[in-house]
Design a protein around this motif. Structure first.
Motif, PDB file in Angstrom:
ATOM      1  N   TYR A 117       0.830  -1.194   0.000  1.00  0.00           N
ATOM      2  CA  TYR A 117       0.000   0.000   0.000  1.00  0.00           C
ATOM      3  C   TYR A 117       0.868   1.248   0.000  1.00  0.00           C
ATOM      4  N   MET A 139      -4.412   4.669   4.146  1.00  0.00           N
ATOM      5  CA  MET A 139      -3.662   3.924   3.145  1.00  0.00           C
ATOM      6  C   MET A 139      -4.485   3.735   1.884  1.00  0.00           C
ATOM      7  N   ARG A 140      -3.793   3.738   0.758  1.00  0.00           N
ATOM      8  CA  ARG A 140      -4.410   3.562  -0.548  1.00  0.00           C
ATOM      9  C   ARG A 140      -3.656   2.452  -1.281  1.00  0.00           C
ATOM     10  N   PRO A 141      -4.276   1.857  -2.286  1.00  0.00           N
ATOM     11  CA  PRO A 141      -3.601   0.764  -3.014  1.00  0.00           C
ATOM     12  C   PRO A 141      -2.463   1.263  -3.890  1.00  0.00           C
TER      13      PRO A 141
END
Length: 243
Positions: A117, A139-141
């Motif tokens: 991430y 959090m982001r991918p």
């Protein structure tokens, strides 16, 4: 009268060592670890690991997923923030983000790689009512968004000359962003500086107009963190990378 104090037992120290052995088994690039992988990396038996994980979960350091695998949890993010603050990293980053937001009118963020991430570590929100709702610690991918692409850029590629990454609709269909990677004196990737906003406001033409201030901020931040500035005038033009 014997006033000698009893010697402390070693069981507590041994337990602490085993807990830390489990915690430090996680490495950069890990998404999640199975019980078998933890056993292989630590040399501990599975039943011992399961008991130790109870303590780690209690203190918010590890989370057990529904599939039985384990990931680092939010307390690690907090401790990382404490570490970064003690090394004055935030004091270098935040003024640049504030300047980017003041100049662009959009949200400016600093992302770091966190396993599979990308973690928003610092953020200065846009003054506009219509903006992206994301906070430090979220959090982001690692998808095709500009920030994710920047966090996957080897130093040699950036040194050869790149334009800022631009993406529209990669993570959120209504969001756009532009980003550049940041490196340290050892040419290791530290993070990415990102300007983001609604897609209908931050289109490609608008993003390109922000390239100069993003390059300037990235170079100033890199220099202040001990790295070699890469994005100043005179850098070779290359084909723009789009997310």
């Amino acid at each position: 009268m014997n006033t000698t104090r009893p010697r402390p037992g070693v069981s507590g120290v041994a337990s602490a060592d085993r807990v830390l052995t489990v915690l430090t088994a996680f490495r950069v690039g890990d998404a999640a670890l199975s019980l078998a992988e933890l056993a292989s990396r630590t040399g501990l038996i599975k039943s011992t690991i399961m008991r130790l994980v109870v303590s780690l979960e209690k203190y918010g350091l590890v989370t057990r997923l529904a599939d039985g695998n384990y990931i680092l949890a939010s307390e690690v993010v907090r401790l990382n923030a404490v570490y970064q603050d003690s090394h004055d990293v935030g004091r270098h980053i935040m003024p640049r983000l504030e300047h980017l937001t003041n100049e662009s009118g959009e949200t400016a963020s600093y992302y770091v790689r966190h396993g599979a991430y990308r973690l928003c570590q610092y953020r200065v929100n846009s003054p506009h009512r219509l903006r992206l709702h994301l906070q430090p610690g979220d959090m982001r991918p690692m998808d095709k968004a500009a920030g994710a692409l920047a966090l996957q850029t080897p130093y040699e590629v950036a040194e050869a000359g790149i334009d800022p990454y631009y993406s529209c609709g990669a993570t959120d269909p209504h969001a756009a962003s532009v980003a550049l990677p940041i490196y340290d004196a050892q040419e290791e990737l530290l993070g990415a500086v990102v300007i983001s906003g609604p897609a209908n406001r931050l289109n490609l033409e608008r993003a390109e107009s922000l390239y100069p201030i993003l390059r300037e901020a990235a170079d100033e931040l890199t220099r202040s963190l001990g790295g070699k500035p890469l994005y100043g005038t005179g850098q070779p033009e290359t084909k723009r990378r789009k997310g």
